[in-house]
Write a protein that holds these residues in place. Structure first.
Motif, PDB file in Angstrom:
ATOM      1  N   GLU A   1     -10.985   1.144  -4.241  1.00 23.12           N
ATOM      2  CA  GLU A   1     -10.873   0.310  -5.442  1.00 23.12           C
ATOM      3  C   GLU A   1      -9.611   0.640  -6.226  1.00 23.12           C
ATOM      4  O   GLU A   1      -8.889  -0.258  -6.681  1.00 23.12           O
ATOM      5  CB  GLU A   1     -12.104   0.481  -6.331  1.00 23.12           C
ATOM      6  N   GLU A   2      -9.329   1.929  -6.385  1.00 28.01           N
ATOM      7  CA  GLU A   2      -8.144   2.345  -7.146  1.00 28.01           C
ATOM      8  C   GLU A   2      -6.859   1.929  -6.431  1.00 28.01           C
ATOM      9  O   GLU A   2      -5.926   1.426  -7.058  1.00 28.01           O
ATOM     10  CB  GLU A   2      -8.166   3.856  -7.354  1.00 28.01           C
ATOM     11  N   LEU A   3      -6.831   2.143  -5.119  1.00 32.02           N
ATOM     12  CA  LEU A   3      -5.629   1.802  -4.362  1.00 32.02           C
ATOM     13  C   LEU A   3      -5.424   0.289  -4.304  1.00 32.02           C
ATOM     14  O   LEU A   3      -4.300  -0.203  -4.422  1.00 32.02           O
ATOM     15  CB  LEU A   3      -5.714   2.379  -2.948  1.00 32.02           C
ATOM     16  N   ALA A   4      -6.526  -0.449  -4.166  1.00 34.70           N
ATOM     17  CA  ALA A   4      -6.423  -1.910  -4.137  1.00 34.70           C
ATOM     18  C   ALA A   4      -5.875  -2.438  -5.449  1.00 34.70           C
ATOM     19  O   ALA A   4      -5.032  -3.337  -5.470  1.00 34.70           O
ATOM     20  CB  ALA A   4      -7.798  -2.517  -3.843  1.00 34.70           C
TER      21      ALA A   4
ATOM     22  N   TYR B   1       0.839  -1.202   0.000  1.00 37.03           N
ATOM     23  CA  TYR B   1       0.000   0.000   0.000  1.00 37.03           C
ATOM     24  C   TYR B   1       0.875   1.254   0.000  1.00 37.03           C
ATOM     25  O   TYR B   1       0.597   2.217  -0.711  1.00 37.03           O
ATOM     26  CB  TYR B   1      -0.905   0.021   1.238  1.00 37.03           C
ATOM     27  N   LEU B   2       1.947   1.211   0.799  1.00 32.26           N
ATOM     28  CA  LEU B   2       2.818   2.387   0.893  1.00 32.26           C
ATOM     29  C   LEU B   2       3.486   2.675  -0.443  1.00 32.26           C
ATOM     30  O   LEU B   2       3.600   3.853  -0.845  1.00 32.26           O
ATOM     31  CB  LEU B   2       3.870   2.162   1.978  1.00 32.26           C
ATOM     32  N   ARG B   3       3.911   1.646  -1.146  1.00 32.52           N
ATOM     33  CA  ARG B   3       4.541   1.856  -2.454  1.00 32.52           C
ATOM     34  C   ARG B   3       3.565   2.498  -3.436  1.00 32.52           C
ATOM     35  O   ARG B   3       3.911   3.436  -4.158  1.00 32.52           O
ATOM     36  CB  ARG B   3       5.048   0.530  -2.998  1.00 32.52           C
ATOM     37  N   ALA B   4       2.324   1.995  -3.448  1.00 37.17           N
ATOM     38  CA  ALA B   4       1.316   2.558  -4.352  1.00 37.17           C
ATOM     39  C   ALA B   4       0.967   3.988  -3.958  1.00 37.17           C
ATOM     40  O   ALA B   4       0.820   4.865  -4.823  1.00 37.17           O
ATOM     41  CB  ALA B   4       0.064   1.688  -4.332  1.00 37.17           C
TER      42      ALA B   4
END
Length: 263
Positions: A45-48, A27-30
């Motif tokens: 949804e976008e982050l997932a 999650y942190l990388r994204a």
């Protein structure tokens, strides 16, 4: 900024599952990529999708952090970056030692991702006397004879082992005895450590073997373009119908000469 010896991440005391902890860096990388593009908010949804997980799992993971987002708006990117970084212990300085400065160890020493995530390479250590004093990534290599004093002087609690397999356990034992409580192991062997010491293993050959397994499976499942009829073995010729004569003899090949002559 605090050092690694003065504070430990609070994930265990707060009851965050290990599976969730393992996903937090994803999650942190994204989120960091979104932050670099000045994206202010992001939906679950976008982050997932960016992290490679499903949105329900993401929302469950974030609930452990006390972050629920805003309906119709999503999550605040900058706040989540801070929140996850704090939970992972990345808002402080973590001095790290790398033991074994061969090709892999040298590559790790030159990896820029450590510093950007709060990990400072405090020392490089190798058993080869010819390596002593040689600079790698701007850091002079020190001999393993000084390992314990190096750990103490730099307040190190995280060690990276990049030695051959045969030397890894001894190096591990010395690191633990000197006060290191977390080890990242690149040596192709399983380390034995006491309770209270965490070990994460990275074995590139195992990962390649797993990929080879999947490639083999995919190759076996690929259609060949031939129908079942094309690949089926040829059918046996139909059995000849043999009619017996009234006298019990069988007709010969020409029909008139019996196959078995009467006595």
């Amino acid at each position: 900024m605090a050092t690694g010896r003065t504070h430990r991440p609070a994930t265990r005391s707060r009851g965050i599952p290990e599976a969730t902890v393992a996903r937090l860096p994803l999650y942190l990388r994204a989120l960091t990529a979104l932050s670099e593009r000045s994206v202010p908010t992001v939906s679950s949804e976008e982050l997932a999708a960016a992290a490679g997980v499903n949105s329900a799992k993401l929302r469950k993971d974030f609930s452990y952090l006390g972050s629920y987002g805003t309906r119709g708006v999503g999550y605040d990117v900058e706040y989540l970056v801070y929140q996850i970084s704090r939970e992972l212990g990345l808002t402080q300085d973590w001095p790290v030692v790398i033991v074994g400065i061969g090709n892999l160890g040298a590559a790790l020493a030159n990896y820029g991702g450590f510093a950007s995530r709060g990990f400072r390479v405090a020392a490089l250590i190798d058993a080869d006397p010819s390596m002593t004093g040689r600079p790698v990534a701007g850091i002079p290599v020190q001999h393993t004879d000084d390992l314990e004093s190096i750990i103490e002087e730099n307040g190190v609690s995280i060690g990276v082992i990049a030695t051959p397999a045969g030397a890894a356990q001894q190096v591990c034992d010395r690191l633990v005895a000197a006060g290191v409580t977390s080890i990242l192991n690149f040596a192709p062997t399983v380390l034995s450590v006491p309770d209270g010491v965490d070990v994460r293993k990275v074995d590139l050959s195992i990962e390649l073997q797993i990929l080879a397994f999947h490639e083999q499976r995919k190759a076996g499942e690929e259609p060949t373009g031939e129908s079942a009829a094309d690949t089926a073995p040829p059918a046996a010729p139909p059995a000849a119908t043999v009619r017996r004569r009234t006298d019990g003899t069988e007709p010969g090949p020409d029909g008139d000469v019996p196959a078995v002559m009467p006595a």
